[in-house]
Design a protein around this motif. Structure first.
Motif, PDB file in Angstrom:
ATOM      1  N   ASP A   1       0.865  -1.181   0.000  1.00 34.29           N
ATOM      2  CA  ASP A   1       0.000   0.000   0.000  1.00 34.29           C
ATOM      3  C   ASP A   1       0.906   1.236   0.000  1.00 34.29           C
ATOM      4  OD1 ASP A   1      -1.963   1.868   0.253  1.00 34.29           O
ATOM      5  OD2 ASP A   1      -2.767   1.123   2.151  1.00 34.29           O
ATOM      6  N   ILE A   2       0.893   1.980  -1.111  1.00 32.07           N
ATOM      7  CA  ILE A   2       1.758   3.156  -1.253  1.00 32.07           C
ATOM      8  C   ILE A   2       0.895   4.414  -1.235  1.00 32.07           C
ATOM      9  CG2 ILE A   2       3.495   4.299  -2.682  1.00 32.07           C
ATOM     10  CD1 ILE A   2       3.972   1.582  -4.041  1.00 32.07           C
ATOM     11  N   ALA A   3       1.271   5.380  -0.411  1.00 37.00           N
ATOM     12  CA  ALA A   3       0.500   6.627  -0.366  1.00 37.00           C
ATOM     13  C   ALA A   3       0.855   7.535  -1.542  1.00 37.00           C
ATOM     14  CB  ALA A   3       0.746   7.351   0.949  1.00 37.00           C
ATOM     15  N   SER A   4       2.152   7.763  -1.769  1.00 37.78           N
ATOM     16  CA  SER A   4       2.587   8.647  -2.853  1.00 37.78           C
ATOM     17  C   SER A   4       3.638   7.927  -3.685  1.00 37.78           C
ATOM     18  CB  SER A   4       3.182   9.950  -2.306  1.00 37.78           C
ATOM     19  OG  SER A   4       2.225  10.678  -1.571  1.00 37.78           O
ATOM     20  N   ALA A   5       3.371   7.781  -4.985  1.00 36.62           N
ATOM     21  CA  ALA A   5       4.326   7.135  -5.884  1.00 36.62           C
ATOM     22  C   ALA A   5       4.800   8.129  -6.927  1.00 36.62           C
ATOM     23  CB  ALA A   5       3.693   5.928  -6.559  1.00 36.62           C
ATOM     24  N   PHE A   6       6.075   8.037  -7.245  1.00 41.19           N
ATOM     25  CA  PHE A   6       6.654   8.845  -8.318  1.00 41.19           C
ATOM     26  C   PHE A   6       7.306   7.891  -9.313  1.00 41.19           C
ATOM     27  CE2 PHE A   6       6.384  11.618  -4.696  1.00 41.19           C
ATOM     28  CZ  PHE A   6       5.965  12.829  -5.239  1.00 41.19           C
ATOM     29  N   VAL A   7       6.836   7.922 -10.539  1.00 40.59           N
ATOM     30  CA  VAL A   7       7.349   7.057 -11.592  1.00 40.59           C
ATOM     31  C   VAL A   7       8.273   7.903 -12.466  1.00 40.59           C
ATOM     32  CG1 VAL A   7       6.747   5.588 -13.546  1.00 40.59           C
ATOM     33  CG2 VAL A   7       5.273   5.632 -11.518  1.00 40.59           C
ATOM     34  N   VAL A   8       9.567   7.626 -12.404  1.00 39.28           N
ATOM     35  CA  VAL A   8      10.563   8.468 -13.053  1.00 39.28           C
ATOM     36  C   VAL A   8      11.232   7.695 -14.189  1.00 39.28           C
ATOM     37  CG1 VAL A   8      12.599   9.917 -12.704  1.00 39.28           C
ATOM     38  CG2 VAL A   8      11.000   9.529 -10.805  1.00 39.28           C
ATOM     39  N   GLU A   9      11.256   8.295 -15.361  1.00 36.80           N
ATOM     40  CA  GLU A   9      11.944   7.693 -16.511  1.00 36.80           C
ATOM     41  C   GLU A   9      12.559   8.802 -17.348  1.00 36.80           C
ATOM     42  OE1 GLU A   9      13.951   5.856 -18.600  1.00 36.80           O
ATOM     43  OE2 GLU A   9      12.690   4.344 -17.613  1.00 36.80           O
ATOM     44  N   ARG A  10      13.865   8.728 -17.539  1.00 37.23           N
ATOM     45  CA  ARG A  10      14.539   9.792 -18.295  1.00 37.23           C
ATOM     46  C   ARG A  10      14.490   9.557 -19.794  1.00 37.23           C
ATOM     47  NH1 ARG A  10      20.025   8.378 -19.358  1.00 37.23           N
ATOM     48  NH2 ARG A  10      20.599   6.383 -18.434  1.00 37.23           N
ATOM     49  N   ASP A  11      14.087   8.362 -20.233  1.00 36.59           N
ATOM     50  CA  ASP A  11      14.012   8.043 -21.659  1.00 36.59           C
ATOM     51  C   ASP A  11      12.560   7.779 -22.045  1.00 36.59           C
ATOM     52  OD1 ASP A  11      14.180   7.136 -24.230  1.00 36.59           O
ATOM     53  OD2 ASP A  11      15.831   5.749 -23.860  1.00 36.59           O
ATOM     54  N   PRO A  12      11.906   8.705 -22.731  1.00 32.42           N
ATOM     55  CA  PRO A  12      10.492   8.524 -23.067  1.00 32.42           C
ATOM     56  C   PRO A  12      10.222   7.308 -23.951  1.00 32.42           C
ATOM     57  CG  PRO A  12      11.420  10.444 -24.188  1.00 32.42           C
ATOM     58  CD  PRO A  12      12.438   9.993 -23.197  1.00 32.42           C
TER      59      PRO A  12
END
Length: 700
Positions: free
Chosen positions: A155-166
């Motif tokens: 159970d995650i409250a805040s997630a950040f999905v980071v990718e430098r290559d689109p």
């Protein structure tokens, strides 16, 4: 015909279509980025007869043909390594301060820290609770299987999905159901953010990360876990750089006490009748502009400035004025932003007679005594501030003027048309921790007055944390939080200017920290560059300034006070009720509640003004945001730092009571200050500063 392969292909294509439809509605910015993206370097490799697959980028396999298996094993290891049994040890919470200023909100928040059972010695980390993550930053998307598994099994409250290559992110549209993943974050107090950068542009991904993660304070960075997929070294380095920056955010939060001083000063200055400047870019001029701070390199550099004085326009910034005057250089313009009364004391110390004919550009919130020392005064408003909107001046504010006078001077100089800008005394770093200002500045060795001595003594008592940063010479120099923050802000300003205007050329003529976007020059290079620039355009600075002047009536503030106070009462009352009703039984409850409060304090269409004037509510949020976030930060970190449930519960109830009391009392305090009708000459609020006891403190 291979029916199995055709079915698999159809399944991937259908999934991508579904994902695109989801992002188009739910996250249009992500959709715009990927809708027409051309995938040329990355490819999804599906082998007929095999259940697993691969991703190839620039001809290199990422998963060795076992993307699902690799991602599953990696995700399970992440969950094991971050077991709920292991307290999260990141940045410690704030502790009570022995030197807390005697001011309304500061003292109230200190009461909360003193009520906490947690101490430096007892702190072992933050207790998250079973299967719960306050915040996870996924560094690298790949094909997304690892994100899908972690989001499903925890159970995650805040997630950040980071990718430098689109292109990599685009391939994940074929492999995972993003709508299903995101649906887990559509519940109360939860959020998921996508930070998609541009391959090869490391600065861009840092900028995006900073912007997104800054909005998650105070959960970030204190309660944050990082998942680095496929061991992406560049992403890890970017995250480390951003994390180091944002670790400073809480320490630099503004608060109600500081905001009230600034607003009261604005009220004083408006009551005089205000001539202000509108941010209107004027036609470019070639003539060089020199912006002068008070860094230690001024000691060696001042001679080169003397040599070309008549060929440049000089704007002094804050403490940069005194070294110029000592060297016999009168600036064409001086800039002041600080709201403290000590700025008046500093400039009137020994040099008062020399200032009378120097034009001043000051922030609307500058101490009202300061303009009495200078010549003609014009005020500016900052574009990232709520006051211009409150006064009906939206669009007139100057961008990126924080946090120092140097930042403001650069912004003002650009608006006045200068495109060849040289920075002096903007060191933001120093060889010796004992010498961080020019010798002739108010903080320098050569300032011998009684006021200078007392000021230097007061500054020396304030403990700073020093650290190393790259220098202009290729080595390293010392810096500290305030200088580092100012330097990063200058870099952001320069990046924005140069991105939007190719005619801008900025040169760093200081010998301290490296400033990205500003080409370093030696004294000889500076003098040569000035001589080579045509100056026959005969810049009439006074006329340029006059061309963007506007005026405000003395009573404009008073006609808005009652409505503003009413908005403050409504909003603080709403927040107090949120705290009173909140279920706060454990880490999950408190984290989700923190996110709700944070969302409430974020300007947007979800907020409705009770007075019918949205600008009132924006200013209310500016006034209280830092203090409320600090309240929640103290409650969240100290509660989760308690290992014993009973002790935690007792502290939470004390926190609840003290927080509600502060919010209930705050509007009355602000009303007393703003409706105090004494003139600025007679009012003790015109002779204060954030590190001084509040005027008439003993009577409160």
């Amino acid at each position: 015909m291979n029916t199995t392969a055709d079915n698999a292909a159809a399944e991937f294509i259908t999934r991508k279509k579904k994902n695109l439809e989801y992002f188009k509605v739910a996250l249009p910015r992500v959709y715009q980025l990927i809708e027409n993206s051309v995938i040329s370097r990355a490819e999804l490799v599906v082998t007929p007869g095999r259940e697993d697959l691969d991703m190839v980028v620039d001809g290199k396999s990422c998963y060795r043909g076992i993307a699902k298996e690799y991602s599953r094993d990696e995700a399970l290891k992440f969950l094991k390594d971050n077991s709920p049994d292991n307290p999260l040890l990141t940045f410690p919470p704030e502790w009570p301060s022995e030197s807390a200023w005697e001011r309304f909100a500061t003292q109230r928040t200190q009461e909360i820290l003193k009520a906490s059972p947690l101490t430096r010695e007892r702190f072992r980390g933050y207790v998250r609770g079973s299967n719960f993550f306050p915040s996870v930053v996924f560094l690298g998307v790949g094909l997304g299987y690892h994100i899908e598994l972690v989001a499903t099994r925890s159970d995650i409250a805040s997630a950040f999905v980071v990718e430098r290559d689109p292109e990599k992110f685009a391939l994940s549209l074929f492999t995972v159901d993003w709508a299903s993943i995101c649906s887990r974050f559509q519940r109360r107090g939860r959020s998921i953010n996508f930070v998609i950068g541009f391959e090869g542009n490391d600065d861009k991904i840092k900028e995006l990360l900073s912007a997104h993660l800054r909005s998650a304070v105070p959960v970030y960075p204190y309660l944050c876990v990082y998942y680095n997929h496929l061991a992406d070294v560049k992403l890890a380095e970017a995250m480390r750089a951003v994390s180091n920056d944002l670790a400073l955010v809480a320490a630099n939060w503004t608060n109600y006490d500081d905001q009230l001083i600034r607003l009261k000063n604005t009220q004083f200055n408006l009551a005089k009748g205000m001539t202000y400047l509108k941010a209107r870019p004027l036609s470019p001029v070639v003539k060089p502009l020199v912006v002068v701070g008070s860094g230690p390199s001024i000691d060696q550099r001042i001679k080169s400035l003397q040599a070309v004085r008549d060929q440049v326009v000089i704007i002094s910034a804050g403490t940069g004025l005194r070294p110029l005057l000592v060297a016999g250089i009168r600036p064409d313009l001086h800039v002041e932003m600080d709201p403290s009364y000590s700025i008046f004391e500093m400039h009137s110390d020994e040099w008062e007679d020399a200032l009378k004919d120097i034009p001043l550009v000051a922030a609307n919130e500058v101490n009202p005594h300061v303009p009495t020392l200078f010549g003609t005064t014009r005020y500016i408003f900052k574009s990232d501030n709520a006051v211009p909107g409150f006064l009906g001046l939206a669009g007139d504010g100057f961008p990126r003027c924080n946090p120092t006078c140097t930042n403001a001077a650069l912004s003002i100089g650009y608006q006045l048309g200068f495109r060849n800008i040289f920075m002096f005394g903007t060191d933001y770093g120093f060889e010796s921790r004992d010498k961080d200002h020019a010798s002739t500045s108010i903080h320098g060795d050569e300032a011998k007055s009684e006021f200078a001595r007392k000021l230097q003594q007061r500054v020396s008592e304030h403990k700073h944390t020093f650290f190393k940063v790259p220098s202009v010479s290729g080595g390293e120099v010392w810096t500290r939080v305030d200088y580092y923050t100012a330097g990063r802000s200058v870099e952001a300003l320069l990046s924005n200017l140069e991105k939007n205007d190719s005619s801008v050329h900025v040169f760093n003529c200081a010998d301290g920290a490296l400033i990205k976007g500003a080409t370093w020059q030696s004294s000889e290079q500076f003098e040569q560059a000035v001589r080579e620039m045509a100056d026959d355009d005969c810049v009439d600075l006074a006329s340029r300034i006059a061309s963007i002047e506007g005026s405000l009536e003395p009573d404009i503030f008073e006609t808005r006070v009652d409505s503003f106070v009413a908005e403050m009462r409504a909003e603080t009352g709403y927040l107090a009720r949120m705290i009173e009703k909140a279920k706060l039984k454990g880490a999950k409850d408190f984290t989700l509640f923190t996110n709700e409060i944070r969302y409430r304090l974020t300007p947007g269409p979800h907020l409705k003004s009770t007075t019918g004037n949205p600008s009132n509510l924006v200013l209310v949020n500016q006034m209280i945001q830092g203090t409320v976030l600090r309240l929640v930060h103290h409650g969240l970190t100290h509660a989760l730092g308690c290992e014993d449930g009973k002790t935690r519960g007792q502290f939470v109830e004390r926190w609840r009571r003290l927080s509600v009391n502060l919010l209930r009392d705050l509007p009355g305090h602000m009303e007393r200050v703003l409706e105090d009708g004494r003139s600025w000459e007679a009012n003790p609020w015109s002779k204060t500063g954030i590190r001084l006891a509040e005027p008439e403190w003993s009577e409160l």
